[in-house]
Design a protein around this motif. Structure first.
Motif, PDB file in Angstrom:
ATOM      1  N   ASN A 131       0.842  -1.200   0.000  1.00  0.00           N
ATOM      2  CA  ASN A 131       0.000   0.000   0.000  1.00  0.00           C
ATOM      3  C   ASN A 131       0.875   1.248   0.000  1.00  0.00           C
ATOM      4  O   ASN A 131       1.950   1.261   0.617  1.00  0.00           O
ATOM      5  CB  ASN A 131      -0.869   0.050   1.257  1.00  0.00           C
ATOM      6  N   PRO A 132       0.418   2.324  -0.614  1.00  0.00           N
ATOM      7  CA  PRO A 132       1.137   3.599  -0.483  1.00  0.00           C
ATOM      8  C   PRO A 132       1.014   4.215   0.911  1.00  0.00           C
ATOM      9  O   PRO A 132       1.756   5.144   1.243  1.00  0.00           O
ATOM     10  CB  PRO A 132       0.474   4.485  -1.545  1.00  0.00           C
ATOM     11  N   VAL A 133       0.090   3.710   1.729  1.00  0.00           N
ATOM     12  CA  VAL A 133       0.005   4.165   3.126  1.00  0.00           C
ATOM     13  C   VAL A 133       1.288   3.761   3.844  1.00  0.00           C
ATOM     14  O   VAL A 133       1.794   2.650   3.681  1.00  0.00           O
ATOM     15  CB  VAL A 133      -1.219   3.543   3.828  1.00  0.00           C
ATOM     16  N   ASP A 134       1.800   4.659   4.656  1.00  0.00           N
ATOM     17  CA  ASP A 134       3.071   4.429   5.358  1.00  0.00           C
ATOM     18  C   ASP A 134       2.805   3.671   6.666  1.00  0.00           C
ATOM     19  O   ASP A 134       3.005   4.190   7.763  1.00  0.00           O
ATOM     20  CB  ASP A 134       3.738   5.774   5.635  1.00  0.00           C
ATOM     21  N   TRP A 135       2.365   2.424   6.532  1.00  0.00           N
ATOM     22  CA  TRP A 135       1.930   1.643   7.688  1.00  0.00           C
ATOM     23  C   TRP A 135       3.070   1.321   8.650  1.00  0.00           C
ATOM     24  O   TRP A 135       4.191   1.047   8.241  1.00  0.00           O
ATOM     25  CB  TRP A 135       1.325   0.314   7.240  1.00  0.00           C
ATOM     26  N   PHE A 147      -6.883   2.028   0.970  1.00  0.00           N
ATOM     27  CA  PHE A 147      -5.494   1.963   1.407  1.00  0.00           C
ATOM     28  C   PHE A 147      -4.533   1.775   0.240  1.00  0.00           C
ATOM     29  O   PHE A 147      -3.343   2.074   0.360  1.00  0.00           O
ATOM     30  CB  PHE A 147      -5.310   0.850   2.436  1.00  0.00           C
ATOM     31  N   GLY A 148      -5.049   1.292  -0.877  1.00  0.00           N
ATOM     32  CA  GLY A 148      -4.223   1.185  -2.070  1.00  0.00           C
ATOM     33  C   GLY A 148      -4.297   2.406  -2.968  1.00  0.00           C
ATOM     34  O   GLY A 148      -3.666   2.441  -4.035  1.00  0.00           O
ATOM     35  N   ASP A 149      -5.040   3.423  -2.548  1.00  0.00           N
ATOM     36  CA  ASP A 149      -5.265   4.614  -3.368  1.00  0.00           C
ATOM     37  C   ASP A 149      -4.275   5.722  -2.989  1.00  0.00           C
ATOM     38  O   ASP A 149      -4.166   6.089  -1.811  1.00  0.00           O
ATOM     39  CB  ASP A 149      -6.691   5.114  -3.156  1.00  0.00           C
ATOM     40  N   PRO A 150      -3.558   6.294  -3.945  1.00  0.00           N
ATOM     41  CA  PRO A 150      -2.546   7.315  -3.626  1.00  0.00           C
ATOM     42  C   PRO A 150      -3.109   8.548  -2.924  1.00  0.00           C
ATOM     43  O   PRO A 150      -2.458   9.107  -2.032  1.00  0.00           O
ATOM     44  CB  PRO A 150      -1.957   7.677  -4.993  1.00  0.00           C
ATOM     45  N   ARG A 164     -14.219   4.998  -0.305  1.00  0.00           N
ATOM     46  CA  ARG A 164     -13.259   6.050  -0.628  1.00  0.00           C
ATOM     47  C   ARG A 164     -13.966   7.382  -0.822  1.00  0.00           C
ATOM     48  O   ARG A 164     -13.509   8.423  -0.354  1.00  0.00           O
ATOM     49  CB  ARG A 164     -12.484   5.687  -1.905  1.00  0.00           C
ATOM     50  N   GLU A 165     -15.096   7.341  -1.521  1.00  0.00           N
ATOM     51  CA  GLU A 165     -15.806   8.572  -1.854  1.00  0.00           C
ATOM     52  C   GLU A 165     -17.172   8.595  -1.190  1.00  0.00           C
ATOM     53  O   GLU A 165     -17.734   7.552  -0.866  1.00  0.00           O
ATOM     54  CB  GLU A 165     -15.970   8.677  -3.381  1.00  0.00           C
ATOM     55  N   MET A 202     -11.762  -2.557   1.438  1.00  0.00           N
ATOM     56  CA  MET A 202     -11.205  -1.283   1.892  1.00  0.00           C
ATOM     57  C   MET A 202      -9.732  -1.158   1.520  1.00  0.00           C
ATOM     58  O   MET A 202      -9.251  -0.063   1.207  1.00  0.00           O
ATOM     59  CB  MET A 202     -11.396  -1.124   3.395  1.00  0.00           C
ATOM     60  N   GLU A 203      -9.029  -2.282   1.518  1.00  0.00           N
ATOM     61  CA  GLU A 203      -7.619  -2.247   1.103  1.00  0.00           C
ATOM     62  C   GLU A 203      -7.504  -1.821  -0.357  1.00  0.00           C
ATOM     63  O   GLU A 203      -6.661  -0.990  -0.707  1.00  0.00           O
ATOM     64  CB  GLU A 203      -6.995  -3.634   1.320  1.00  0.00           C
TER      65      GLU A 203
END
Length: 702
Positions: free
Chosen positions: A31-35, A73-76, A137-138, A68-69
């Motif tokens: 994921n681009p999230v900095d987990w 969480f996979g969305d920039p 997301r939206e 949701m991932e």
């Protein structure tokens, strides 16, 4: 710095979760999230940057966690907002059930509900003030999307922080409460539990309450004991109807067997498709006991088929049990289990096709609706609305002929299904869930006179005690890829003690009883509340939780204290040591208040309470050298539904060690070459007997 996500790693590269063991955390490693994983480093960073913590809890086989991932969480853009305003932490609820319990309780306080994925906003001091489950997301249909929600919370953190901190403080105080010690639960609580379940019972479809419907096997285990105690036919009717409806419904995999997690509708038709180890274990216990109580071979068959599924698909090469199977295949929930009528027509010969489609209600429109549009997809969840005997009669076949045809159809469909690519198996090995499965295998071994089930239980227990027990005897919680880790929690001790007691009664190996006693001592030392009784979820000295709680509620999985209550009573009977009974009594006094408010929320405990007020006791069968009558007496006892009796088999091989563990057995003997049974019921010892008929007569009339 990646400008899209605000992280310091290359675009598309892994985050910190790449070094974790949990399959669920690894699903988020790109994921681009900095987990972060849960730990001091994450909270130190939150304090250093003066940021809130976004805590997300889920598990590897959770469909909406996957959604949701993918969506968020996979969305920039979502990642950019999260990385700018929060320190993001991922937790596998199955690795850290203590954290899940605490923050699920926080969600209940904050929103009145909960579920997974569970997303909680915390202060850097780990205190919760906002909770949500799945969020798109939206924005949709007037509900905000995750970007709007997180941006709004970030604004409040900047402009109105004191209000958020006050909320966090209030929630944290509510979490740090313990059940009050009352008087011992009275016999009337059993009646209250029965009446509560009777009010919730679905007389048409079985089960309890409206959709979604969960199996909740401990409800059925309690009702079976209530039936045995009170001879109440309605209790048995509820059990039989519920077990039969589930076994015939879509909640059960009609091709490969095993049960899905729950039904989204009231008819047991449309499941949430993941399969969890704990459900298989508890349902095997329920179906096995239902067979004992009724003699209905249908229940035996379902129990055996469930065990076959676990052996085939959820057992490691070393004999331990995996945690679960995913609901999704290639991003589609349940796709692995769905069939069109045309597919069956291509795979099956005409006669088999005619019988299978009639038996499993396969139609051209299908019964599975698209989760987005609500329209029929042409796909079918295989299920039956009649018993096998009723189906056979309608098709003018014998039950044996029907069984032969459907078995052949299952084999063909199973082969075709494997070509689709099986759902992901969460192959981590959890001590507590393995303890439940050990208990189920051991119980089934006794009920069905099937030693191979005890062998499976023995292999799993041997693995746990070898790989998941530290040098000081304490337990670890999780094993995967050769790595054992995470300090054992109350459920690990309570559930494994339960399994070891059942295994001892199944195979008479004193190592099982000795291990159970050793673990009970450590459980006492590290988890027991010495002032009020009961057991904390986490061990003494664990400092990464904001509250040390005592869990009583029997949800999808029974609570550690409910299981400990039953296991301690069992250990008291098996060893003659009344300290175990005293510990169980202390637990019972914590349930007095909760039972008066909602008895049906504590049915595993009530099942154990039945042995306090029922004809409980122990039977010691002393087996003579070369004499088979001892085994005959044990087999006869195991076939009967006698849930309040524990069985000890004293053999030439175990007699010396058994006398050490259970000193009261030392004086029990039999003349050379013969076997003898000693029964003590309700603290009264009966005359020794030498035949199965005499033993059953003595025990069953009490």
């Amino acid at each position: 710095m990646d400008e899209e996500t605000g992280t310091g790693r290359p675009k598309g590269g892994p985050n910190r979760l790449i070094s974790e063991v949990s399959p669920y955390l690894l699903q988020h490693a790109y994921n681009p999230v900095d987990w972060y994983a849960w730990g001091d480093d994450a909270f130190a960073e939150a304090r250093r940057k003066d940021r809130m913590v976004f805590l997300s809890i889920g598990y590897a086989t959770c469909h909406w966690c996957h959604v949701m991932e993918r969506e968020s969480f996979g969305d920039p853009e979502v990642a950019r907002v999260m990385n700018e305003h929060f320190i993001a932490i991922k937790v596998d609820r199955e690795e850290r059930p203590d954290l899940d319990q605490i923050y699920m309780a926080a969600s209940q306080i904050l929103t009145g509900s909960g579920g997974w994925p569970l997303n909680i906003i915390l202060t850097p001091e780990r205190k919760p003030f906002f909770a949500m489950t799945y969020i798109p997301r939206e924005s949709r249909f007037g509900s905000p999307g995750i970007i709007d929600v997180l941006t709004g919370i970030a604004t409040m953190w900047r402009d109105d922080r004191e209000k958020l901190l006050a909320s966090a403080q209030a929630v944290s105080r509510s979490l740090d409460t313990r059940p009050e010690r009352g008087r011992s639960p009275q016999r009337t609580m059993l009646d209250a539990g029965f009446q509560d379940l009777l009010l919730r019972y679905d007389r048409v479809r079985g089960g309890f309450g409206p959709a979604p419907k969960f199996p909740l096997p401990h409800n059925l285990l309690f009702l079976l004991r209530y039936y045995r105690l009170k001879e109440e036919p309605k209790a048995l009717d509820m059990v039989e109807k519920t077990l039969r409806s589930m076994a015939l419904g879509g909640i059960r995999d009609q091709v490969g067997f095993g049960f899905h997690r729950y039904s989204t509708d009231a008819d047991w038709l449309v499941p949430h498709f993941e399969k969890m180890l704990y459900d298989q274990a508890l349902l095997v216990l329920a179906y096995s006991e239902a067979f004992q109580a009724t003699g209905d071979r249908f229940f035996e068959r379902v129990a055996r088929e469930t065990l076959d599924f676990v052996d085939r698909e959820m057992t490691s090469t070393e004999g331990a049990f995996y945690s679960g199977q995913d609901a999704d295949t290639a991003g589609e929930e349940g796709g692995y289990y769905l069939w069109t009528r045309a597919e069956l027509g291509e795979l099956l010969d005409p006669d088999t096709f005619r019988i299978a489609t009639a038996a499993w209600h396969v139609t051209t429109p299908g019964n599975f609706l698209d989760p987005v549009t609500g329209e029929r997809t042409g796909k079918n969840i295989l299920h039956s609305t009649r018993t096998p005997d009723q189906i056979a009669a309608r098709l003018k076949m014998t039950p044996e002929e029907l069984d032969s045809v459907l078995s052949a159809a299952r084999a063909t469909l199973a082969g075709a299904r494997r070509e689709r690519g099986a759902p992901m198996t969460d192959d981590k090995i959890l001590t507590d869930w393995n303890g439940l499965m050990i208990a189920a295998c051991a119980r089934a071994s006794r009920v069905f006179s099937e030693p191979r089930y005890a062998d499976r239980a023995g292999a799993a227990s041997g693995f746990l005690l070898d790989r998941l027990q530290a040098g000081d005897g304490s337990l670890l919680h999780r094993y995967r890829n050769g790595q054992a880790g995470i300090a054992g929690q109350a459920s690990d001790y309570a559930f494994l003690i339960f399994g070891l007691c059942e295994l001892f009664m199944a195979r008479s190996n004193t190592r099982d009883l000795s291990a159970a006693c050793d673990l009970a001592r450590i459980f006492d030392d590290r988890f027991r509340d010495s002032r009020h009784g009961g057991y904390f979820t986490t061990p003494a000295g664990q400092d990464d939780v904001i509250a040390r709680r005592i869990d009583l509620y029997d949800g999808a999985i029974p609570s550690p204290n409910s299981v400990a209550f039953t296991s301690l009573l069992t250990l008291s009977h098996l060893t003659g040591d009344t300290v175990y009974e005293k510990r169980a009594s202390d637990i019972g006094r914590l349930y007095s208040g909760p039972l008066s408010r909602s008895p049906a929320a504590y049915t595993f405990f009530l099942a154990g309470l039945g042995s306090v007020y029922g004809p409980s006791g122990e039977v010691v069968i002393v087996e003579g050298e070369g004499d088979g009558s001892g085994r005959e007496m044990a087999a006869a006892l195991n076939r009967r539904y006698l849930p309040f009796i524990v069985l000890i088999q004293k053999t030439p091989e175990n007699r010396e060690e058994l006398s050490r563990l259970a000193p009261f057995t030392a004086v029990m003997d039999a003349p050379a070459g013969t076997s003898r049974a000693y029964a003590c019921i309700r603290h009264t010892c009966l005359r020794p007997v030498t035949t199965a008929e005499e033993l059953l007569d003595e025990v069953e009339r009490r």
